[in-house]
Design an enzyme around this catalytic site. Structure first.
Site, short mmCIF file in Angstrom:
data_model
loop_
_atom_site.label_atom_id
_atom_site.label_comp_id
_atom_site.label_asym_id
_atom_site.label_seq_id
_atom_site.Cartn_x
_atom_site.Cartn_y
_atom_site.Cartn_z
N GLU A 169 -15.99 21.96 32.71
CA GLU A 169 -15.08 20.99 33.31
C GLU A 169 -14.31 21.58 34.50
O GLU A 169 -13.11 21.40 34.64
CB GLU A 169 -14.10 20.47 32.26
CG GLU A 169 -14.76 19.67 31.16
CD GLU A 169 -13.78 19.07 30.17
OE1 GLU A 169 -14.09 18.02 29.58
OE2 GLU A 169 -12.70 19.67 29.98
N GLU A 246 -19.66 15.73 25.96
CA GLU A 246 -18.55 15.71 25.01
C GLU A 246 -18.17 14.25 24.79
O GLU A 246 -17.53 13.65 25.65
CB GLU A 246 -17.34 16.49 25.50
CG GLU A 246 -17.51 17.99 25.52
CD GLU A 246 -16.20 18.72 25.86
OE1 GLU A 246 -15.12 18.08 25.75
OE2 GLU A 246 -16.27 19.90 26.23
#
Length: 762
Positions: A169, A246
């Site tokens: 991320e 995710e």
């Protein structure tokens, strides 16, 4: 006892990205991955949890590799026992499942410093997650160690690793494709060259650092508008396999906030929606487990430390139980099983026991059990004393102090207690930005003690450069000027069991000051149990030498999960370090956890009773209408205005309802770029929903696009919040992100914006 899985040589396979699908040996393959972490599960229970995931209908296990637990001191690596990641991968393969490896170096995961080792912070000018030469050098060393263990476990070599992630991320942290390329090269140089490498990000950030030779995947949570989440990716890469790397099944818990839950039906519908579109997914978390010991991280802003329980409201509970959410998902996944996939029966849970209440009556007062001091003229953070975790005591002699003098501690990281001549004067909590204390008149030579507990380093955002203890200075503030205090004796209290065990214990019921407590208890049989810490203050627990985590009376977590595999028939030992002191020095073991019991003294909202904002005397800097729809919107004012306080007044909603909701919010500086939010505070919000979740106004700047401020259903428009900044700044506009769900529930329509240099009136 942990027994190693015998590794057998298997046939090699291929895994690749094809046209809109993944290919296993050339055949279409949908990844149904269960995320869980070997560090959060006793090694003795690894295979049970793997079998639970297989019985759920998953075909893959997704894991992070936690750099800081493997290299706790520079150059000393530990991949044994509880840290044996290779053994975990072998057990997954034994159960005919694949592995997605996420080696970081940064992993987030609500883990101490996002998985980065604390000792990196001993270097004054270190710049984490950048092309800093030292950071890259140490990253490569860790990646190479992982490669030695796991590169041969790629599916092409007869192993079960099908994909490896590069960083984590990163678009939420910075924009630097050069850095991403360096991490990609480190992963490749470690030997991961025969399977797809990928990078994950949010739909709003994935293009910022996207490398052309890597797969791109998107992260989002339950309830998200899936069409919107993949819209941009499908535009720029129409033939790529789609994957939610995710899919958040629940959320993590903070000390002092309500236990987080997410709706099971919404989660299942989201997964069905993806499977119907041939979209792969990894369910984060399928089993959260426990963040044992000191390994819990923190979010910032505002600083907020994580609970030890990482239950996450996941389908498999903290203790490994199949929940109603588990069975709802299993029912769905059985309908989407691969033709060759056999879904076994659900394994039985491990047995539970009760432990009758017993007294903890051996006490070692902290101030009577000090280690050898270290001396320093100036205040320094914990890392400068070669200490990674625990508590640290700073001691010096005071000059004569007149009444009305203020003690300034800059900066407290993270929770401090202040004593003078052994008398407790007050505490400071970093979460609330507390760093001053009004002192009484004190004699010259009085002994000042500042005991600071490190609560967990920040694991997300720029604040990961999170040194502990006191990081800058301690001053006395008077009308005649400021005086910095010098000449400190420093005492370090690490989290090692041997350190806690070695104290001089005496028979005593309880103390009001910090102390270690010890007792033994006998068991006729062993089993999983939850140790009830409701009567205790704040600290850590060791059982039979295992650090099972933190407790804090403010909740919401009041019990600690104690795995039965770490207990013994016969005599067991418990040691408790309590920095506050217990109400009653007793412990009992329960068969059910207490994860949602907040102390009544904790206020999570930002409005005092009877407080009402008066905007009738204020002139707005801007009025306007927001557009309906998902995604970021930007509003620019006609001119920039200087101020320290910002108020947004929401006049009505797009759907005509009562609720207002905002996921993320930025103020723009004079250059049109987002202003830093590290020292923001919400000083007022007219309405915040806390009965059905954590929807307080500070969620608008918590860096998480899936969390949001939401007003209570019964409170009607207009709605307002006020942001206070550390200093005056030029403000030229704002950026606003609505909720990620379809139709953007609570999306504001008409608004007014206000900027002031002095506080608003109430």
């Amino acid at each position: 006892m942990i027994t190693s899985c015998v590794e057998t040589k298997r046939e090699p396979h291929t895994f690749s990205a094809g046209d809109k699908t993944f290919l296993l040996d050339g055949n279409p393959f949908v990844i149904k991955a269960a995320e869980m972490h070997y560090t959060r599960i006793p090694a003795e229970y690894w295979e049970h949890r793997i079998k639970m995931c297989k019985a759920l209908g998953m075909n893959t296990i997704c894991i992070y590799a936690f750099w800081n637990i493997h290299e706790q001191k520079p150059g000393i690596f530990d991949f044994s026992g509880q840290n044996d990641i290779a053994e975990f991968c072998r057990l997954v393969q034994k159960n005919d499942m694949y592995i997605i490896l996420r080696p970081g170096p940064y992993v987030c995961s609500e883990w101490e410093m996002g998985g980065l080792p604390w000792w990196l912070l001993k270097k004054d000018n270190i710049q984490l997650r950048t092309n800093d030469s030292y950071f890259l050098e140490r990253t490569r060393l860790f990646m190479n160690k992982l490669g030695e263990l796991l590169a041969d476990k790629q599916v092409t070599r007869g192993g079960n690793i099908i994909m490896v992630q590069v960083e984590n991320e990163y678009g939420a942290f910075a924009v630097d494709k050069g850095y991403m390329a360096n991490i990609r090269n480190a992963v490749k140089d470690a030997g991961f060259t025969e399977i797809p490498l990928f990078q994950c990000d949010w739909s709003s950030t994935f293009q910022l650092n996207g490398l052309e030779d890597l797969l791109w995947t998107i992260n989002f949570g339950t309830g998200a508008n899936i069409d919107e989440q993949f819209k941009k990716l499908k535009e720029v890469r129409p033939n790529t396999p789609l994957m939610c790397s995710e899919f958040w099944s629940g959320w993590f818990d903070h000390w002092g906030r309500k236990h987080e839950t997410r709706d099971a039906e919404t989660m299942v519908l989201g997964i069905k929606d993806m499977l119907d579109r041939n979209i792969s997914f990894s369910l984060y978390m399928t089993h959260g487990g426990t963040t044992f010991g000191h390994w819990g991280g923190a979010n910032s802003p505002a600083y907020s430390a994580m609970c030890s329980s990482y239950d996450y409201d996941a389908p498999i509970s903290e203790a490994g139980w199949a929940t109603p959410k588990y069975y709802k998902l299993r029912e769905l996944l059985m309908q989407y099983a691969d033709s060759s996939q056999m879904i076994p029966d659900v394994p039985e849970a491990y047995p539970l026991i009760n432990i009758p209440r017993f007294e903890v009556n051996q006490v070692a007062p902290l101030f009577q059990n000090l280690p050898e001091p270290k001396f320093s003229e100036n205040i320094k953070p914990m890392e400068k004393f070669d200490q990674g975790w625990g508590a640290i005591l700073y001691r010096t002699s005071l000059p004569k102090v007149t009444e009305g003098t203020t003690l300034l501690i800059d900066e407290v990281c993270d929770w401090a207690q202040i004593y003078v001549d052994g008398i407790f004067l007050g505490c400071m909590d970093r979460h609330y930005g507390q760093n001053t204390l009004l002192l009484p008149a004190l004699r010259e030579g009085a002994q000042l003690d500042i005991l600071v507990e490190a609560m967990g380093r920040v694991n997300f955002g720029m604040a990961i450069h999170d040194r502990k203890g006191i990081t800058q200075k301690v001053e006395l503030l008077t009308d005649n000027g400021n005086q910095e205090l010098k000449n400190w004796s420093v005492y370090c209290f690490p989290v090692d069991y041997s350190f806690a065990k070695s104290k001089k214990y005496i028979m005593e019921n309880k103390l009001d000051n910090p102390a270690y407590y010890r007792a033994t208890f006998k068991l006729d049989k062993v089993g999983d149990v939850f140790l009830n810490m409701e009567t205790w203050g704040k600290g850590m627990v060791w059982v039979n030498g295992k650090n099972i985590g933190r407790f804090w009376r403010i909740g919401p977590q009041q019990t600690l999960f104690m795995p039965g595999c770490w207990l013994k028939v016969g005599q067991n030992e418990i040691i408790i370090f309590d920095i506050l002191g217990p109400n009653k020095a007793v412990v009992e073991g329960l068969k059910e956890p207490i994860l949602d019991d907040l102390s009544a003294e904790v206020s999570t909202t930002h409005r005092t009773e009877g407080q009402n904002l008066n905007l009738q005397i204020e002139k707005p800097i801007a009025t306007g209408v927001l557009k309906q729809g998902n995604g970021w919107q930007e509003v620019l004012f006609d001119k920039a205005m200087k101020g320290r306080y910002f108020c947004l007044l929401a006049l009505d909603a797009q759907n005509g309802g009562n609720e207002a909701a905002i996921a993320e919010f930025y103020l723009l500086g004079e250059d049109g770029k987002p202003l830093p939010r590290q020292h923001w505070k919400i000083i007022y919000a007219d309405s915040e929903s806390t009965c059905d979740g954590n929807f307080t106004a500070d969620k608008i700047y918590d860096l998480q696009e899936s969390t949001y401020w939401k007003t209570s259903k019964e409170d009607k428009y207009p709605h307002q919040f006020i942001i206070a900044m550390q200093d005056e700044v030029m403000i030229s506009g704002f950026r606003i992100l609505p909720r990620v769900e379809e139709c953007c529930p609570g999306m504001i329509k008409h608004y007014k914006a206000y900027v002031k240099s002095v506080p608003f009136e109430f």
